[in-house]
Design an enzyme around this catalytic site. Structure first.
Site, PDB file in Angstrom:
ATOM      1  N   LYS A  80       0.837  -1.205   0.000  1.00 39.02           N
ATOM      2  CA  LYS A  80       0.000   0.000   0.000  1.00 39.02           C
ATOM      3  C   LYS A  80       0.870   1.252   0.000  1.00 39.02           C
ATOM      4  O   LYS A  80       1.874   1.314   0.723  1.00 39.02           O
ATOM      5  CB  LYS A  80      -0.914  -0.041   1.236  1.00 39.02           C
ATOM      6  CG  LYS A  80      -1.996   1.020   1.287  1.00 39.02           C
ATOM      7  CD  LYS A  80      -2.868   0.803   2.530  1.00 39.02           C
ATOM      8  CE  LYS A  80      -3.968   1.842   2.671  1.00 39.02           C
ATOM      9  NZ  LYS A  80      -4.757   1.656   3.906  1.00 39.02           N
ATOM     10  N   SER A 155      -9.694   2.020   2.894  1.00 33.95           N
ATOM     11  CA  SER A 155      -8.818   2.750   1.985  1.00 33.95           C
ATOM     12  C   SER A 155      -7.900   1.847   1.156  1.00 33.95           C
ATOM     13  O   SER A 155      -7.436   2.260   0.106  1.00 33.95           O
ATOM     14  CB  SER A 155      -7.973   3.745   2.771  1.00 33.95           C
ATOM     15  OG  SER A 155      -7.133   3.072   3.692  1.00 33.95           O
ATOM     16  N   SER A 179      -9.615  -0.444   7.061  1.00 33.85           N
ATOM     17  CA  SER A 179      -9.079  -0.356   5.693  1.00 33.85           C
ATOM     18  C   SER A 179      -8.353  -1.583   5.170  1.00 33.85           C
ATOM     19  O   SER A 179      -7.998  -1.627   4.000  1.00 33.85           O
ATOM     20  CB  SER A 179      -8.153   0.846   5.574  1.00 33.85           C
ATOM     21  OG  SER A 179      -8.933   2.006   5.534  1.00 33.85           O
TER      22      SER A 179
END
Ligand code: GLN
Length: 493
Positions: A80, A155, A179
């Site tokens: 990420k 997210s 997330s």
């Protein structure tokens, strides 16, 4: 040779250690897959082809020299973009960090490298990890491989989508309010939030420091556990890191996979079992509970009366910490600088930079947080939210006196169409209704696929006491053994 992109991480590692495939072949297959489908999925913000091939070559050389390889050596992983990677662009999906190349690796990245995993690149996300759909990325959304017109969650939508699109067998996410788990749920993949402090935050671009937790994403529970054990453990560079051994999550996942839950007590959170969730989500959840009972588990209903205040408490605490953490983006230290013409003051340049560099959701959080922390309102908002946080923690500790883990759906609804929740922030915030209490408490929780609703994946959440991460892996693996993993559409032309 069978297509390595369809294999589990454990299978890929086995191929490499036995010499049936080289790490370079495995990396190349995944890079080719990214080249073939990522235009449609947009899981990646940056693909590090050269770095991945170099890391793979190093694994192959080690093997050729007879050196021992770790359990995930040569396995590709996507990271990420909120996690610092030395010399590789790291933007947190924000314009304000465009072009920034960190001078250091985050601890989790350092550990991934030391384990011989092969980093493919950086994945898309909501800007600064604020959101539940990846629609707040400054670089455009990620599309859910199950239905390209729907959100992949957020997210960490890019990490989850990269798995569902077979671009990577493993990915790293961060979970502040859900997330890792919510994107896992809506893409039919597995996402685990470790105990807060069980994985190091060093090198994470901070959103809400008392909640942020990096963790593993995979297509099955055992792979998630293998990745968890590589990245977890004490780190002197993070003052909130827990100086205790990591629970044996891999053994727990393997135990769970035998399908025996005799003597395990599951607490069904009363407040989460009814209202708010789509009927198809509830149906898949209830069927899974029945499956767990067949495996020998005992299910009891427990009440966590303060969970209903988790969402409002979170939306005071997280923005408050964010408003403080994001003050560092001042146009001086990193990335973007706007209006520095030699005549403007530092304050003007800072203001122009922050106006141009932050997206609307990030600005909303900074304003909310600054307000909640301001002197006249501190006790009424931030102080009150912290008290609620204590009550929620007590709900967990009381519940865990009578049950081993808590269970609920991961999200109230399946992947929604783009644009359907962006006009009303509250509708977006509701996506994390079931995941947020865990973050406020600090315990571990995992989302595992448990079926489909209207053709889209549904996630099942298992929450465990702090530092009992092994328990959630056992129950999740048992459920997986009963309901199987989900196979997303292949995205072939
Ligand atoms: N969706 C939640 C938020 O917007 C959680 C985000 C996260 O876990 N990073 O804050």
């Amino acid at each position: 040779m069978t297509d390595v992109t369809r294999m589990t991480a454990a299978q890929v590692a086995g191929l490499i250690s036995s010499g049936d495939a080289s790490a370079v072949e495995v990396a190349t297959a995944h890079l080719d897959r990214i080249a073939a489908v990522d235009e449609r999925v947009h899981a990646f913000l940056h693909v590090d082809r050269d770095g991945a091939l170099a890391a793979a070559r190093a694994v192959d050389e080690k093997r050729a020299q007879g050196e021992e390889l770790g359990p995930l050596a040569g396995v590709p992983v996507a990271v990420k973009d909120v996690i610092a990677t030395r010399g590789i662009p790291t933007t947190a999906a924000s314009k304000i960090l465009e072009g920034w190349k960190p001078p250091y690796d985050a601890t989790v990245v350092e550990r991934l490298r030391a384990a011989g995993t092969v980093m493919l690149g950086k994945t898309n996300m909501d800007e600064f990890a604020m959101g539940s759909s990846t629609e707040y990325s400054a670089y455009g959304p990620t599309n859910n491989p199950w239905d390209l017109g729907r959100i992949p969650g957020g997210s960490g939508g890019g990490s989850a989508a990269s798995l569902a699109a077979y671009e990577a067998p493993l990915a790293i996410g961060t979970d502040t309010g859900g997330s890792i788990r919510q994107p896992g749920a809506v893409t039919g993949t597995v996402g685990a939030k470790p105990t807060y402090g069980g994985t190091s935050r060093y090198g994470l671009i901070a959103f809400s420091s008392s909640l942020d937790t990096p963790g593993p994403c995979a297509r099955n529970v055992e792979d998630a556990a293998l990745l968890h054990s590589v990245i977890a453990g004490h780190d002197v560079r993070d003052s909130t890191s827990i100086p205790q051994p990591v629970p044996d999550v891999v053994a727990a996942a393997r135990l769970g996979a035998t399908g025996d839950l005799t003597g395990v007590k599951l607490g069904l959170v009363k407040e989460f079992a009814g209202e708010g969730a789509e009927p198809g989500v509830l149906a898949a959840f209830r069927e899974s509970v029945e499956a767990l009972v067949k495996l020998g588990a005992e299910v009891v209903e427990v009440s966590c009366p303060h969970f209903e205040y988790a969402l409002p408490a979170y939306y005071l605490i997280a923005p408050s910490e964010a408003s403080s953490n994001l003050a560092r983006f001042d146009g001086v230290r990193y990335g973007l600088r706007v209006g520095d013409d030699g005549n403007r003051s530092l304050e003007e340049v800072m203001s122009l930079t922050r106006d141009a560099g932050f997206g609307p959701e990030v600005k909303r959080r900074i304003i909310l947080g600054t307000y909640a922390l301001s002197s006249g309102y501190y006790d009424a908002y931030y102080g009150q939210a912290q008290k609620v946080r204590t009550l929620i923690t007590r709900d967990f500790t009381t519940a865990f006196e009578s049950v081993d883990v808590l269970i609920s759906p991961t999200t109230p609804f399946v992947a929604f169409p783009f644009g359907s929740r962006t006009s009303d922030p509250y509708q977006m915030y509701l996506a994390d209704l079931y995941t947020i209490p865990t973050n406020l408490y600090g315990g571990p929780a995992i989302s595992v696929p448990c079926g489909l609703s209207e053709g889209l994946p549904v996630g099942f959440q298992v929450m465990a006491p702090t530092m009992a991460d092994d328990r959630m892996y056992r129950v999740a693996a048992a459920l997986e053994s009963a309901v199987g993993t989900l196979t997303p559409p292949t995205l072939e032309a």
